[in-house]
Design a protein around this motif. Structure first.
Motif, PDB file in Angstrom:
ATOM      1  N   GLY A 550       0.813  -1.215   0.000  1.00  0.00           N
ATOM      2  CA  GLY A 550       0.000   0.000   0.000  1.00  0.00           C
ATOM      3  C   GLY A 550       0.840   1.255   0.000  1.00  0.00           C
ATOM      4  O   GLY A 550       0.499   2.249  -0.664  1.00  0.00           O
ATOM      5  N   LEU A 551       1.967   1.249   0.713  1.00  0.00           N
ATOM      6  CA  LEU A 551       2.813   2.436   0.800  1.00  0.00           C
ATOM      7  C   LEU A 551       3.509   2.702  -0.535  1.00  0.00           C
ATOM      8  O   LEU A 551       3.613   3.858  -0.968  1.00  0.00           O
ATOM      9  CB  LEU A 551       3.840   2.244   1.916  1.00  0.00           C
ATOM     10  CG  LEU A 551       4.492   3.504   2.486  1.00  0.00           C
ATOM     11  CD1 LEU A 551       3.452   4.499   2.969  1.00  0.00           C
ATOM     12  CD2 LEU A 551       5.438   3.143   3.613  1.00  0.00           C
ATOM     13  N   VAL A 552       3.974   1.648  -1.203  1.00  0.00           N
ATOM     14  CA  VAL A 552       4.600   1.830  -2.515  1.00  0.00           C
ATOM     15  C   VAL A 552       3.561   2.278  -3.541  1.00  0.00           C
ATOM     16  O   VAL A 552       3.867   3.070  -4.445  1.00  0.00           O
ATOM     17  CB  VAL A 552       5.299   0.531  -2.960  1.00  0.00           C
ATOM     18  CG1 VAL A 552       5.782   0.630  -4.401  1.00  0.00           C
ATOM     19  CG2 VAL A 552       6.476   0.232  -2.042  1.00  0.00           C
ATOM     20  N   ALA A 553       2.314   1.806  -3.408  1.00  0.00           N
ATOM     21  CA  ALA A 553       1.251   2.274  -4.302  1.00  0.00           C
ATOM     22  C   ALA A 553       1.018   3.774  -4.125  1.00  0.00           C
ATOM     23  O   ALA A 553       0.804   4.503  -5.094  1.00  0.00           O
ATOM     24  CB  ALA A 553      -0.041   1.499  -4.041  1.00  0.00           C
ATOM     25  N   ALA A 554       1.085   4.249  -2.880  1.00  0.00           N
ATOM     26  CA  ALA A 554       0.957   5.683  -2.625  1.00  0.00           C
ATOM     27  C   ALA A 554       2.128   6.445  -3.233  1.00  0.00           C
ATOM     28  O   ALA A 554       1.951   7.524  -3.822  1.00  0.00           O
ATOM     29  CB  ALA A 554       0.860   5.943  -1.123  1.00  0.00           C
ATOM     30  N   LEU A 555       3.343   5.902  -3.092  1.00  0.00           N
ATOM     31  CA  LEU A 555       4.508   6.523  -3.718  1.00  0.00           C
ATOM     32  C   LEU A 555       4.343   6.573  -5.234  1.00  0.00           C
ATOM     33  O   LEU A 555       4.665   7.586  -5.873  1.00  0.00           O
ATOM     34  CB  LEU A 555       5.769   5.743  -3.338  1.00  0.00           C
ATOM     35  CG  LEU A 555       7.097   6.216  -3.940  1.00  0.00           C
ATOM     36  CD1 LEU A 555       8.241   6.076  -2.955  1.00  0.00           C
ATOM     37  CD2 LEU A 555       7.429   5.429  -5.217  1.00  0.00           C
TER      38      LEU A 555
END
Length: 795
Positions: A550-555
């Protein structure tokens, strides 16, 4: 739920202004999200008839129209693509003022005089459509005021309903609340039974027990399905956010919005009968109204025709049995489906329909027959036809039966903090449609069948509170003393972690704890994933097992929006299935970074962020807890080979615990995720990272430290962490610090080897170290490095 203000006022007569009505709705728990005024200023706008058109002599896209206003012909220059002879459309006459401040004056357009303006729906402020003139029905009276013809002014009101207020998914349900709050009464509703004119009918079979305990149907023959939808009905639908389609469909939609009962119309000639309701069988399929093929299983409730699936109960009808403008014979259905039989079925197919939205929350089980009778009358009035008898199949033992609830006078006063007069309590409950009888202690109250949400005494207290007015309940501060608890010194708090990462130039992200199962598969972290029984959508179908996807998707979303340097962190739980128990929650911290190591400035070059940058950020977190970390090479599936490591925490007694992972993402994963930048990341369990020993005061050694620098040549495959462990083990208690200050490969060093230079800082608490002490420690270190790693002193 969106509806017309005038429609609501038809059900509950009230003199309240629009602003007062909106305030009342919000105050009683029906939060108003949006109010759109419609047709506020239409003086001078009339129904007009275009008698003839001819091309403008100086403009290809303009037409010169002769328009009948009811008081003679006027000439209008118009550029609308649908302007044509015979059309009836709104005409703003000279002197009219339209919404938005447009004043209509006589004018010359390319040399041709024009005395007014033919209008689109958007120009009148009644609809966003600006594609052409607002086309009025052929029977619209020429010369009539448009506002009167379209029942304007009006407003489209949209309210946000809580899941328990399913009864307010119909205008009439909202009317009961407004009547109770305004001291008015709900107008009587006329849905008189329509006598059968023919014997035609379709038998109904219920084979789903409590999932479908009631089903009503009626055949109507000789219907003119091509008849236009009455203007008043089409406008009410449009103001409720529904685009009119055709008469038969519009009638079912109209009944649903007004009463809250979803309906469906079948083309009778496509049915062979009997109609049945049962659980679908695995492998069955049905083509839905939107053209998609729905594969069914035992979880779905199906409407069948001679055991052939023709509709998905409570969700959507089938394409092959739909009504069209050529339909002559109609079969109307209205049913009651249990919420648990419908919940999540539409979302499983990627559908969200008005019918499913209502059935999932609960629909009045007594409404189906009323809806059938009402819809029948609407169809007969607009399209003619001959109705058959209403066929009803019911399983009374499975129909919900409202039970009386005791409301105690003392309990009501205690919970609210004030005494509400008995007469006011009875007025409120009766205005809401509840049956009330007095008892010695208070009242016995039986809710109507539409109020699924009223089941216990506290529900009745809430009804009295919200209608009487939350603002009239006194505010009383609680008495007593709160016990203050000092934060533990044995753990760094999460707020400190957030501040530290923010100080290191990270921004905090908060992602859903639900993710797409496909995303976890891309990362290879599906082990222990917990699937949701009733997901919000197919993209949020499983609980996350890692913060990084999820965090890499936000990035990635930020990088796609021209953000070249992104640094994000998140604190949150991950979830793993545990056999025979609730999922395991683990609190973690994760960080991701891409772009340059430092923000753009003139004094630094644009060096890309790398492993050691994010390692420094992690070391700063470890320093908060006084933790000593060890980095050991690892290569999980999502990690770049040779650029990732497991993170271990080493305790003072030599015990160790794995915290998590740090490194760079694998290029293949970055490509699959659509990332064209390198990403470094970390993810660690937070609790073992933040544990710290109680701080104790101590004295600094007054004796000088001694530093010895050593340079070794060692195989390139030997990690520094392994060398450091050997040095610490050999140097003994005198070693205070160990520093790696140089790494060299090149001339003078054999291929496949590297030269590492380290500094040993030695010190004692009780004495000054002698040369003999230092030499002994250095000799032990050299012997250990030679023995354990084949290291050789560099000449």
């Amino acid at each position: 739920m969106k509806f017309s203000e005038n429609w609501l006022r038809q059900h509950v007569p009230t003199t309240a202004s629009r602003d007062e009505l909106v305030a009342t709705l919000t105050a009683i728990g029906l939060e108003v999200e949006d109010v759109t005024a419609l047709g506020e200023s239409l003086d001078g706008v009339v129904v007009a008839h275009i008698v003839s058109t001819e091309k403008h002599p100086e403009a290809d896209r303009l037409q010169v129209c002769q328009v009948d206003t009811g008081n003679g012909l006027v000439q209008i220059v118009c550029g609308a693509p649908n302007a044509r002879a015979g059309l009836k459309a709104p005409l703003a006459q000279v002197g009219a003022a339209l919404p938005g401040g447009i004043e209509i004056k006589a004018a010359k357009l390319r040399g041709v005089e024009s005395f007014g303006m033919l209008c689109s729906a958007k120009e009148l402020g009644v609809d966003p459509d600006a594609s052409g003139l607002l086309e009025l029905p052929a029977d619209a009276p020429v010369g009539a005021a448009l506002a009167q013809f379209l029942a304007l002014p009006d407003a489209s009101i949209e309210i946000k309903l809580t899941p328990n207020r399913a009864d307010c998914f119909g205008v009439r349900g909202i009317a009961f609340d407004v009547a109770a709050a305004s001291g008015s009464e709900v107008a009587a509703f006329a849905a008189a039974p329509v006598a059968a004119a023919i014997d035609a009918s379709v038998s109904v079979e219920l084979n789903a027990a409590g999932d479908a305990p009631r089903y009503c149907g009626r055949v109507i023959e000789g219907v003119d399905a091509a008849a236009p939808t009455p203007v008043w009905m089409a406008e009410r639908l449009r103001r409720s956010g529904i685009r009119p389609l055709s008469l038969l469909v519009d009638v079912t939609q109209y009944v649903m919005i007004e009463l809250g009962q979803p309906m469906h119309a079948f083309d009778r000639d496509t049915l062979t009968g009997p109609i049945g309701v049962r659980r679908a069988r695995k492998g069955e399929a049905v083509t839905l109204l939107d053209g998609r093929e729905a594969a069914l299983d035992e979880q779905f409730l199906a409407i069948t025709d001679a055991d052939r699936v023709v509709a998905l109960a409570g969700v959507m009808g089938g394409l092959n049995t739909r009504v069209t403008e050529t339909t002559r014979n109609v079969f109307l259905e209205a049913a009651h489906f249990a919420p648990e039989a419908i919940i999540g079925r539409g979302r499983k197919l990627g559908l969200h329909t008005d019918a499913a939205h209502r059935f999932e929350r609960g629909v009045d089980p007594e409404l189906p027959r009323v809806a059938i009778e009402y819809a029948t009358q609407l169809i007969l009035d607009a399209a003619g036809g001959k109705p058959g008898p209403v066929v009803e199949a019911a399983l009374p033992e499975h129909l919900p039966q409202p039970q009386p609830i005791v409301l105690r006078r003392n309990r009501l006063a205690r919970v609210l903090g004030l005494a509400v007069a008995d007469a006011e309590v009875e007025r409120i409950l009766r205005a809401l449609g509840l049956a009330v009888s007095s008892t010695a202690e208070g009242w016995s109250v039986t809710p109507p069948s539409r109020r699924f949400d009223i089941a216990i005494e506290e529900d009745l207290v809430e009804e009295v509170a919200r209608i009487h007015g939350y603002d009239r309940i006194p505010t009383t501060l609680p008495a007593g003393a709160a016990r203050l608890v000092a934060p533990s010194e044995g753990r760094v708090d999460a707020a400190t972690v957030r501040r530290q990462l923010a100080a290191r130039d990270y921004l905090e992200a908060i992602n859903y704890a639900f993710v797409d199962a496909h995303l976890l598969q891309q990362w290879g972290v599906t082990d222990g994933a917990v699937a949701l029984a009733n997901p919000l959508s197919t993209e949020l179908g499983v609980m996350r097992t890692s913060l990084l996807p999820g965090l890499v998707a936000a990035l990635s979303r930020n990088a796609a929006r021209q953000q070249t340097r992104v640094r994000l962190f998140e604190l949150g739980n991950v979830f793993h299935a545990v056999a025979g128990d609730a999922p395991l929650h683990t609190l973690r911290v994760a960080g991701v970074a891409c772009g340059t190591a430092a923000a753009e400035q003139w004094s630094l070059d644009g060096r890309p962020v790398g492993f050691h940058d994010i390692k420094g950020d992690l070391d700063s977190l470890a320093a908060l807890a006084g933790a000593r970390l060890d980095y050991r090479p690892s290569q999980p599936g999502w990690a770049h080979p040779g650029r990732s490591a497991d993170v271990w925490r080493i305790a003072g007694d030599g015990s160790e615990v794995r915290l998590g992972w740090i490194g760079q993402l694998h290029p293949r994963l970055q490509q699959a995720l659509g990332l064209d930048v390198d990403v470094v990341a970390l993810e660690l369990d937070l609790d073992p990272l933040l544990a710290r020993a109680i701080t104790r005061a101590g004295s600094q050694s007054k004796y000088p430290s001694v530093r010895r620098d050593l340079a070794f040549v060692v195989a390139e495959t030997v990690a520094w962490g392994e060398l450091a462990a050997s040095v610490r083990g050999a140097a003994g208690a005198s070693l205070r610090d160990l520093v790696l200050f140089d790494r060299y490969q090149g001339k003078g060093v054999e291929t496949g080897f590297k030269s590492l230079a380290m500094g040993l800082i030695l010190q004692e608490e009780s004495r000054t170290l002698t040369d003999r002490d230092v030499d002994a420690a250095v000799t032990a270190v050299m012997a250990a490095l030679q023995r354990d790693h084949g290291a050789v002193i560099r000449g």
